[in-house]
Write a protein that holds these residues in place. Sequence first.
Motif, PDB file in Angstrom:
ATOM      1  N   GLY A 251       3.028  12.191  20.259  1.00  0.00           N
ATOM      2  CA  GLY A 251       2.146  13.353  20.280  1.00  0.00           C
ATOM      3  C   GLY A 251       2.189  14.145  18.996  1.00  0.00           C
ATOM      4  N   LYS A 252       3.223  13.930  18.177  1.00  0.00           N
ATOM      5  CA  LYS A 252       3.329  14.641  16.911  1.00  0.00           C
ATOM      6  C   LYS A 252       2.907  13.733  15.761  1.00  0.00           C
ATOM      7  CE  LYS A 252       6.901  17.909  18.338  1.00  0.00           C
ATOM      8  NZ  LYS A 252       8.232  18.493  18.025  1.00  0.00           N
ATOM      9  N   VAL A 253       2.632  14.353  14.608  1.00  0.00           N
ATOM     10  CA  VAL A 253       2.146  13.637  13.434  1.00  0.00           C
ATOM     11  C   VAL A 253       3.115  13.857  12.278  1.00  0.00           C
ATOM     12  CG1 VAL A 253       0.228  13.367  11.818  1.00  0.00           C
ATOM     13  CG2 VAL A 253      -0.233  13.986  14.201  1.00  0.00           C
ATOM     14  N   CYS A 254       3.443  12.771  11.597  1.00  0.00           N
ATOM     15  CA  CYS A 254       4.334  12.869  10.431  1.00  0.00           C
ATOM     16  C   CYS A 254       3.511  13.293   9.221  1.00  0.00           C
ATOM     17  CB  CYS A 254       5.009  11.525  10.169  1.00  0.00           C
ATOM     18  SG  CYS A 254       6.070  11.516   8.694  1.00  0.00           S
ATOM     19  N   GLU A 255       3.848  14.448   8.633  1.00  0.00           N
ATOM     20  CA  GLU A 255       3.155  14.948   7.452  1.00  0.00           C
ATOM     21  C   GLU A 255       4.182  15.259   6.374  1.00  0.00           C
ATOM     22  OE1 GLU A 255      -0.828  17.134   8.920  1.00  0.00           O
ATOM     23  OE2 GLU A 255       1.009  18.246   9.345  1.00  0.00           O
ATOM     24  N   SER A 256       3.779  15.031   5.129  1.00  0.00           N
ATOM     25  CA  SER A 256       4.731  15.243   4.032  1.00  0.00           C
ATOM     26  C   SER A 256       4.000  15.606   2.758  1.00  0.00           C
ATOM     27  CB  SER A 256       5.556  13.971   3.804  1.00  0.00           C
ATOM     28  OG  SER A 256       6.353  14.085   2.652  1.00  0.00           O
ATOM     29  N   ALA A 257       4.531  16.618   2.056  1.00  0.00           N
ATOM     30  CA  ALA A 257       3.999  16.985   0.748  1.00  0.00           C
ATOM     31  C   ALA A 257       4.704  16.192  -0.350  1.00  0.00           C
ATOM     32  CB  ALA A 257       4.168  18.479   0.515  1.00  0.00           C
ATOM     33  N   SER A 258       5.827  15.577  -0.009  1.00  0.00           N
ATOM     34  CA  SER A 258       6.567  14.751  -0.962  1.00  0.00           C
ATOM     35  C   SER A 258       7.157  13.573  -0.200  1.00  0.00           C
ATOM     36  CB  SER A 258       7.677  15.564  -1.636  1.00  0.00           C
ATOM     37  OG  SER A 258       8.676  15.916  -0.691  1.00  0.00           O
ATOM     38  N   SER A 259       7.647  12.616  -0.938  1.00  0.00           N
ATOM     39  CA  SER A 259       8.209  11.421  -0.292  1.00  0.00           C
ATOM     40  C   SER A 259       9.648  11.630   0.171  1.00  0.00           C
ATOM     41  CB  SER A 259       8.156  10.242  -1.273  1.00  0.00           C
ATOM     42  OG  SER A 259       8.888  10.549  -2.446  1.00  0.00           O
ATOM     43  N   ILE A 260      10.203  12.829  -0.096  1.00  0.00           N
ATOM     44  CA  ILE A 260      11.611  13.068   0.240  1.00  0.00           C
ATOM     45  C   ILE A 260      11.796  13.256   1.736  1.00  0.00           C
ATOM     46  CG2 ILE A 260      13.575  14.605  -0.123  1.00  0.00           C
ATOM     47  CD1 ILE A 260      12.435  15.240  -2.885  1.00  0.00           C
TER      48      ILE A 260
ATOM     49  N   VAL B  76       0.852  -1.189   0.000  1.00  0.00           N
ATOM     50  CA  VAL B  76       0.000   0.000   0.000  1.00  0.00           C
ATOM     51  C   VAL B  76       0.887   1.238   0.000  1.00  0.00           C
ATOM     52  CG1 VAL B  76      -1.730   1.316   1.263  1.00  0.00           C
ATOM     53  CG2 VAL B  76      -1.854  -1.173   1.201  1.00  0.00           C
ATOM     54  N   LYS B  77       0.648   2.156  -0.933  1.00  0.00           N
ATOM     55  CA  LYS B  77       1.360   3.426  -0.989  1.00  0.00           C
ATOM     56  C   LYS B  77       0.331   4.539  -0.846  1.00  0.00           C
ATOM     57  CE  LYS B  77       5.068   1.680  -3.941  1.00  0.00           C
ATOM     58  NZ  LYS B  77       5.833   1.851  -5.221  1.00  0.00           N
ATOM     59  N   ILE B  78       0.383   5.270   0.257  1.00  0.00           N
ATOM     60  CA  ILE B  78      -0.611   6.308   0.537  1.00  0.00           C
ATOM     61  C   ILE B  78       0.017   7.384   1.406  1.00  0.00           C
ATOM     62  CG2 ILE B  78      -1.537   5.176   2.614  1.00  0.00           C
ATOM     63  CD1 ILE B  78      -3.712   6.873  -0.038  1.00  0.00           C
ATOM     64  N   ASN B  79      -0.248   8.635   1.090  1.00  0.00           N
ATOM     65  CA  ASN B  79       0.278   9.771   1.874  1.00  0.00           C
ATOM     66  C   ASN B  79       1.786   9.679   2.044  1.00  0.00           C
ATOM     67  OD1 ASN B  79      -2.372  10.518   2.075  1.00  0.00           O
ATOM     68  ND2 ASN B  79      -2.597  10.022   4.245  1.00  0.00           N
ATOM     69  N   ASN B  80       2.476   9.192   1.016  1.00  0.00           N
ATOM     70  CA  ASN B  80       3.935   9.035   1.021  1.00  0.00           C
ATOM     71  C   ASN B  80       4.417   8.001   2.031  1.00  0.00           C
ATOM     72  OD1 ASN B  80       4.476  11.032  -1.016  1.00  0.00           O
ATOM     73  ND2 ASN B  80       3.960  12.576   0.537  1.00  0.00           N
ATOM     74  N   PHE B  81       3.519   7.137   2.476  1.00  0.00           N
ATOM     75  CA  PHE B  81       3.882   5.981   3.279  1.00  0.00           C
ATOM     76  C   PHE B  81       3.787   4.742   2.388  1.00  0.00           C
ATOM     77  CE2 PHE B  81       2.862   8.879   6.680  1.00  0.00           C
ATOM     78  CZ  PHE B  81       3.642   8.466   7.753  1.00  0.00           C
ATOM     79  N   GLU B  82       4.681   3.790   2.638  1.00  0.00           N
ATOM     80  CA  GLU B  82       4.575   2.465   2.042  1.00  0.00           C
ATOM     81  C   GLU B  82       4.409   1.477   3.187  1.00  0.00           C
ATOM     82  OE1 GLU B  82       7.752   1.582  -0.618  1.00  0.00           O
ATOM     83  OE2 GLU B  82       7.557   3.463  -1.746  1.00  0.00           O
ATOM     84  N   LEU B  83       3.336   0.671   3.138  1.00  0.00           N
ATOM     85  CA  LEU B  83       3.036  -0.167   4.299  1.00  0.00           C
ATOM     86  C   LEU B  83       2.212  -1.368   3.902  1.00  0.00           C
ATOM     87  CD1 LEU B  83      -0.160   0.733   4.884  1.00  0.00           C
ATOM     88  CD2 LEU B  83       0.962   2.729   5.852  1.00  0.00           C
TER      89      LEU B  83
ATOM     90  N   CYS C 260      -6.830   5.898   6.276  1.00  0.00           N
ATOM     91  CA  CYS C 260      -7.010   5.770   7.727  1.00  0.00           C
ATOM     92  C   CYS C 260      -5.817   5.049   8.357  1.00  0.00           C
ATOM     93  CB  CYS C 260      -8.311   5.017   8.012  1.00  0.00           C
ATOM     94  SG  CYS C 260      -8.737   4.907   9.767  1.00  0.00           S
ATOM     95  N   VAL C 261      -5.369   3.976   7.708  1.00  0.00           N
ATOM     96  CA  VAL C 261      -4.193   3.250   8.210  1.00  0.00           C
ATOM     97  C   VAL C 261      -2.965   4.150   8.188  1.00  0.00           C
ATOM     98  CG1 VAL C 261      -2.646   1.301   7.771  1.00  0.00           C
ATOM     99  CG2 VAL C 261      -5.120   1.008   7.538  1.00  0.00           C
ATOM    100  N   ALA C 262      -2.820   4.957   7.126  1.00  0.00           N
ATOM    101  CA  ALA C 262      -1.686   5.880   7.045  1.00  0.00           C
ATOM    102  C   ALA C 262      -1.751   6.925   8.158  1.00  0.00           C
ATOM    103  CB  ALA C 262      -1.661   6.553   5.673  1.00  0.00           C
ATOM    104  N   GLU C 263      -2.962   7.410   8.471  1.00  0.00           N
ATOM    105  CA  GLU C 263      -3.110   8.397   9.555  1.00  0.00           C
ATOM    106  C   GLU C 263      -2.651   7.811  10.884  1.00  0.00           C
ATOM    107  OE1 GLU C 263      -3.885  11.500   9.608  1.00  0.00           O
ATOM    108  OE2 GLU C 263      -4.604  11.864   7.572  1.00  0.00           O
ATOM    109  N   CYS C 264      -2.985   6.547  11.137  1.00  0.00           N
ATOM    110  CA  CYS C 264      -2.529   5.908  12.375  1.00  0.00           C
ATOM    111  C   CYS C 264      -1.019   5.679  12.346  1.00  0.00           C
ATOM    112  CB  CYS C 264      -3.282   4.589  12.579  1.00  0.00           C
ATOM    113  SG  CYS C 264      -2.975   3.798  14.177  1.00  0.00           S
TER     114      CYS C 264
END
Length: 315
Positions: free
Chosen positions: A122-131, A27-34, A62-66
């Motif tokens: 407590g923080k959230v990983c956010e990314s506009a790119s996969s870099i 699964v590739k979503i929100n620049n996560f691969e999982l 939803c899985v990427a958000e978690c």
Amino acid sequence: MVLRMMKCEFILLLVLETVIAVTVKNVKINNFELEYFVTYENWCKSDKDRFQFIVGITIEQCVAECSARDHCNSLIYRNQINGCELFLTSETDQSNPGECVYVRKDNINVTKSPCQEGCDNGKVCESASSIKGMCNIKECINTKAPKNGTVLGNQRGVGDKIRYMCNPGYEPKNDGQEPVAVCLHSGQWSHVTECVKTNYTWADSWSPWSTCSLSCESGQKSRTRECSLRIEGNGTSNCDKGDVDVDTITCNNQSCPTPTHGKSCSSNTDCIETEGVCIEEICFCHHLFEYNNTVNNCTKGNEYMYMIKVTIVLQ
């Protein structure tokens, strides 16, 4: 849901009438691969320990958000509303019937993350790119119910509010603040309420004395005070909150004068009643008063009614 999963490689593990378990890979979503392991159930997890509720996203999102949150330990995806619920714990208590997907954090394997070093709890990983991703604060997670109290509200996003409620016999500590907290951009709650054992005693001051009920022959007057003084501690209350204490004493104990109403007179001074007047050598009450047999005196009456009486007498 089935169509989305057909795009991914999955291994069918178990098929029952009410439960289906599968592993979703690549699964590739929100620049996560999982990849993740999911369970379809006819019961949905209760909202206990829920800190985020997002509507209008896919199960993969939803899985990427978690996955983007170190403090997320499980999720529920509600198929009918495309709703994503994130939880601080992985407790699997069941409460409400419904079509839900349940995923534990330890059943999510992140093979690639835009935040390679991870984010502080407590923080959230956010990314506009996969870099490269950024660790940002999106919610407050450090709240818990106070001892002898509960927390109302289960949204923990920045700007959300919760309310503290104390158990019977306890009240929010009297620090001048409302028992409401707001999630700040710092990731901290604006206020934490402590529930304290609270007892009550009588107020220090009494109300002014009331007017005496009689002008003579032992009337009564009273004053009151409320049970409103808070005492914090483990003692006992002297009274119940809101009770009223009444103090009554006698007043105007002197004997009432012998009434002269209806007796002969030569002037107003011969009529001892209040505002008494001498009319045609007979004592009457003033026209704004009328005779009251209870108090043996002239009391404020109805001027109109008295004038009718006088008119009848004059006729």
